[in-house]
Design a protein around this motif. Structure first.
Motif, PDB file in Angstrom:
ATOM      1  N   MET A   1      79.237 -87.987  27.988  1.00 37.22           N
ATOM      2  CA  MET A   1      78.212 -87.543  27.781  1.00 37.22           C
ATOM      3  C   MET A   1      77.600 -87.331  29.277  1.00 37.22           C
ATOM      4  SD  MET A   1      75.464 -89.795  25.006  1.00 37.22           S
ATOM      5  CE  MET A   1      76.169 -91.146  25.652  1.00 37.22           C
ATOM      6  N   LYS A   2      76.949 -86.300  29.338  1.00 36.94           N
ATOM      7  CA  LYS A   2      76.291 -86.134  30.957  1.00 36.94           C
ATOM      8  C   LYS A   2      75.031 -86.157  30.608  1.00 36.94           C
ATOM      9  CE  LYS A   2      80.021 -83.172  32.555  1.00 36.94           C
ATOM     10  NZ  LYS A   2      80.753 -81.826  33.170  1.00 36.94           N
ATOM     11  N   PHE A   3      74.444 -87.050  31.883  1.00 38.44           N
ATOM     12  CA  PHE A   3      73.068 -87.126  31.716  1.00 38.44           C
ATOM     13  C   PHE A   3      72.706 -86.758  33.485  1.00 38.44           C
ATOM     14  CE2 PHE A   3      70.837 -90.080  28.385  1.00 38.44           C
ATOM     15  CZ  PHE A   3      72.087 -89.652  27.538  1.00 38.44           C
ATOM     16  N   VAL A   4      71.379 -86.037  33.613  1.00 35.74           N
ATOM     17  CA  VAL A   4      70.849 -85.911  35.012  1.00 35.74           C
ATOM     18  C   VAL A   4      70.095 -87.194  35.263  1.00 35.74           C
ATOM     19  CG1 VAL A   4      69.002 -84.226  34.550  1.00 35.74           C
ATOM     20  CG2 VAL A   4      70.094 -84.073  36.617  1.00 35.74           C
ATOM     21  N   ILE A   5      69.804 -87.596  36.516  1.00 39.74           N
ATOM     22  CA  ILE A   5      68.919 -88.433  37.004  1.00 39.74           C
ATOM     23  C   ILE A   5      67.694 -87.847  37.673  1.00 39.74           C
ATOM     24  CG2 ILE A   5      68.568 -90.532  38.425  1.00 39.74           C
ATOM     25  CD1 ILE A   5      71.437 -90.974  38.252  1.00 39.74           C
ATOM     26  N   ALA A   6      66.779 -87.856  37.039  1.00 38.70           N
ATOM     27  CA  ALA A   6      65.436 -87.439  37.630  1.00 38.70           C
ATOM     28  C   ALA A   6      64.570 -88.109  38.857  1.00 38.70           C
ATOM     29  CB  ALA A   6      64.527 -87.030  36.558  1.00 38.70           C
ATOM     30  N   THR A   7      65.389 -88.056  39.961  1.00 39.42           N
ATOM     31  CA  THR A   7      64.704 -88.942  41.103  1.00 39.42           C
ATOM     32  C   THR A   7      65.372 -88.217  42.398  1.00 39.42           C
ATOM     33  OG1 THR A   7      64.347 -91.176  41.991  1.00 39.42           O
ATOM     34  CG2 THR A   7      66.614 -90.787  41.246  1.00 39.42           C
ATOM     35  N   HIS A   8      64.602 -88.402  43.459  1.00 46.13           N
ATOM     36  CA  HIS A   8      65.138 -88.169  44.713  1.00 46.13           C
ATOM     37  C   HIS A   8      65.263 -89.695  45.836  1.00 46.13           C
ATOM     38  CE1 HIS A   8      63.507 -84.240  43.390  1.00 46.13           C
ATOM     39  NE2 HIS A   8      64.451 -83.653  44.440  1.00 46.13           N
ATOM     40  N   ASN A   9      65.022 -90.690  44.999  1.00 49.27           N
ATOM     41  CA  ASN A   9      65.248 -91.763  45.599  1.00 49.27           C
ATOM     42  C   ASN A   9      66.522 -92.506  45.614  1.00 49.27           C
ATOM     43  OD1 ASN A   9      65.143 -94.766  45.776  1.00 49.27           O
ATOM     44  ND2 ASN A   9      63.045 -94.798  45.336  1.00 49.27           N
ATOM     45  N   GLN A  10      67.318 -92.462  46.745  1.00 47.71           N
ATOM     46  CA  GLN A  10      68.643 -93.000  46.771  1.00 47.71           C
ATOM     47  C   GLN A  10      68.869 -94.136  46.099  1.00 47.71           C
ATOM     48  OE1 GLN A  10      70.984 -90.883  47.529  1.00 47.71           O
ATOM     49  NE2 GLN A  10      69.314 -89.400  47.741  1.00 47.71           N
ATOM     50  N   GLY A  11      67.824 -95.177  46.615  1.00 49.55           N
ATOM     51  CA  GLY A  11      68.201 -96.409  46.031  1.00 49.55           C
ATOM     52  C   GLY A  11      68.205 -96.319  44.309  1.00 49.55           C
ATOM     53  N   GLU A  34      60.052 -81.648  42.569  1.00 51.40           N
ATOM     54  CA  GLU A  34      59.616 -82.868  42.297  1.00 51.40           C
ATOM     55  C   GLU A  34      58.476 -82.555  41.668  1.00 51.40           C
ATOM     56  OE1 GLU A  34      59.391 -86.338  44.786  1.00 51.40           O
ATOM     57  OE2 GLU A  34      60.719 -85.087  46.268  1.00 51.40           O
ATOM     58  N   PRO A  35      58.230 -82.678  40.532  1.00 51.54           N
ATOM     59  CA  PRO A  35      56.977 -82.292  39.739  1.00 51.54           C
ATOM     60  C   PRO A  35      55.897 -83.387  39.991  1.00 51.54           C
ATOM     61  CG  PRO A  35      58.447 -83.549  38.104  1.00 51.54           C
ATOM     62  CD  PRO A  35      59.093 -83.397  39.507  1.00 51.54           C
ATOM     63  N   ILE A  48      57.141 -87.169  32.670  1.00 48.42           N
ATOM     64  CA  ILE A  48      56.805 -85.930  33.466  1.00 48.42           C
ATOM     65  C   ILE A  48      58.106 -85.486  34.503  1.00 48.42           C
ATOM     66  CG2 ILE A  48      55.616 -85.041  35.591  1.00 48.42           C
ATOM     67  CD1 ILE A  48      53.114 -86.584  34.216  1.00 48.42           C
ATOM     68  N   LYS A  49      58.904 -86.660  34.964  1.00 44.82           N
ATOM     69  CA  LYS A  49      59.945 -86.315  35.663  1.00 44.82           C
ATOM     70  C   LYS A  49      61.181 -85.825  34.718  1.00 44.82           C
ATOM     71  CE  LYS A  49      58.933 -90.341  38.071  1.00 44.82           C
ATOM     72  NZ  LYS A  49      59.028 -91.349  39.070  1.00 44.82           N
ATOM     73  N   PRO A  60      70.428 -83.698  29.056  1.00 47.20           N
ATOM     74  CA  PRO A  60      69.481 -84.893  28.935  1.00 47.20           C
ATOM     75  C   PRO A  60      68.914 -85.522  30.349  1.00 47.20           C
ATOM     76  CG  PRO A  60      71.586 -84.859  27.396  1.00 47.20           C
ATOM     77  CD  PRO A  60      71.625 -83.875  28.574  1.00 47.20           C
ATOM     78  N   ALA A  61      67.859 -85.608  30.429  1.00 47.79           N
ATOM     79  CA  ALA A  61      67.617 -86.262  31.796  1.00 47.79           C
ATOM     80  C   ALA A  61      67.003 -87.501  31.801  1.00 47.79           C
ATOM     81  CB  ALA A  61      66.408 -85.472  32.560  1.00 47.79           C
ATOM     82  N   VAL A  62      67.202 -88.612  32.687  1.00 52.88           N
ATOM     83  CA  VAL A  62      66.562 -89.866  32.610  1.00 52.88           C
ATOM     84  C   VAL A  62      65.855 -90.117  34.002  1.00 52.88           C
ATOM     85  CG1 VAL A  62      67.202 -92.442  32.635  1.00 52.88           C
ATOM     86  CG2 VAL A  62      68.605 -90.830  31.574  1.00 52.88           C
ATOM     87  N   ALA A  63      64.717 -90.711  33.931  1.00 55.74           N
ATOM     88  CA  ALA A  63      63.858 -90.778  34.928  1.00 55.74           C
ATOM     89  C   ALA A  63      63.095 -92.170  34.592  1.00 55.74           C
ATOM     90  CB  ALA A  63      62.621 -89.881  35.068  1.00 55.74           C
ATOM     91  N   ASP A  64      62.732 -92.860  35.789  1.00 46.83           N
ATOM     92  CA  ASP A  64      62.027 -94.029  35.379  1.00 46.83           C
ATOM     93  C   ASP A  64      60.739 -94.012  36.541  1.00 46.83           C
ATOM     94  OD1 ASP A  64      62.173 -97.488  37.032  1.00 46.83           O
ATOM     95  OD2 ASP A  64      62.315 -95.716  38.156  1.00 46.83           O
ATOM     96  N   ASP A  65      59.665 -94.520  36.194  1.00 56.34           N
ATOM     97  CA  ASP A  65      58.521 -94.613  37.213  1.00 56.34           C
ATOM     98  C   ASP A  65      58.224 -96.170  37.046  1.00 56.34           C
ATOM     99  OD1 ASP A  65      56.611 -93.319  38.891  1.00 56.34           O
ATOM    100  OD2 ASP A  65      55.182 -94.175  37.481  1.00 56.34           O
TER     101      ASP A  65
END
Length: 194
Positions: A1-11, A34-35, A48-49, A60-65
Motif C-alpha cells: 500500500m502506498k500513501f502520500v504524506i500531505a505535509t511540508h514539515n520535515q519533523g 500548500e492549500p 483540506i490538506k 491515498p493521502a494522509v495529513a494531520d493538523d
C-alpha cells in the motif's frame, strides 16, 4: 500500500514515516502545493490538506493538523499553532506570554487530527490528545515545534526518546486510532470484493 504524506514539515514527515511503516504502508513523497487552511477545526484543516494531496497525486493521502492549546491563553495558539509567531519564535512567544504565571495555571494539551482521503472519495478521520503543562523554559533537543516546552511527568517532549514520545503523544494516539480504523476499512473492502 502506498500513501502520500500531505505535509511540508520535515519533523512530521519523520514521525509519519515512523508510525505508518509498521502498518505496512509505503510512504511516498511528492511535490505538493500548500492549500490554504481555512478550516475552523483541526479536523477540517487535516481534511483540506489530505484531499488536496490525494487529488494531486491520485494516491491515498494522509495529513494531520495539530497544535498546542494553552489553558491560560484560552486555548491559543490552537489551530494557529504553525502561524502563532514568525518561524523560530513560536516557543519563545508562548513562554513570554506565560512569564510569571504560576505552575498550577500552566496547563496545556496537544491535539492531532489525522485524515486519510482515498482516490474513491472515502476518508478516515482520527484524533488524539495528550495533556501536560508548559515548562518555564525550553528543554531538550528532540522533536520539533513546541515539544521542548511541553512537560509531562517532569520532562518535556524534547527530552524524551522518539519511542517514549510516540507512546504518549497526541499524534501517537491519533495514529493508534487511525490504524484501527484503517484495518476495519480494508477488511470491509475485502468483504465487498469476495
Amino acid at each position: 500500500m502506498k500513501f502520500v504524506i500531505a505535509t511540508h514539515n520535515q519533523g512530521k514527515i519523520v514521525e509519519f514515516r515512523r508510525m505508518l511503516e509498521p502498518m505496512g504502508i509505503e510512504v511516498v513523497m511528492a511535490e505538493l502545493s500548500e492549500p490554504e487552511e481555512t478550516g475552523k477545526t483541526f479536523g477540517e484543516n487535516a481534511y483540506i490538506k489530505a484531499e488536496s494531496a490525494c487529488r494531486e497525486t491520485g494516491l491515498p493521502a494522509v495529513a494531520d493538523d495539530s497544535g498546542l492549546c494553552v489553558d491560560y491563553l484560552d486555548g491559543a495558539p490552537g489551530i494557529y499553532s504553525a502561524r502563532f509567531a514568525e518561524p523560530g519564535k513560536r516557543r519563545l512567544t508562548v513562554l513570554e506570554k506565560l512569564h510569571g504565571v504560576p505552575e498550577e495555571q500552566r496547563g496545556a494539551h496537544f491535539v492531532s487530527a489525522v485524515c486519510c482521503v482515498f482516490p474513491n472519495g472515502d476518508r478516515i478521520d482520527a484524533e488524539g490528545k495528550c495533556f501536560g503543562a508548559i515548562a518555564q523554559e525550553s528543554r531538550g533537543e528532540n522533536g520539533f515545534g513546541y515539544d521542548s516546552i511541553f512537560v509531562q511527568d517532569g520532562r518535556t517532549f524534547g527530552e524524551m526518546s522518539d519511542q517514549e514520545k510516540d507512546a504518549r503523544s497526541h499524534r501517537g494516539k491519533a495514529f493508534e486510532e487511525f490504524e484501527r480504523k484503517l484495518k476495519e476499512y480494508l477488511e470491509g473492502l475485502e468483504k465487498e470484493n469476495v
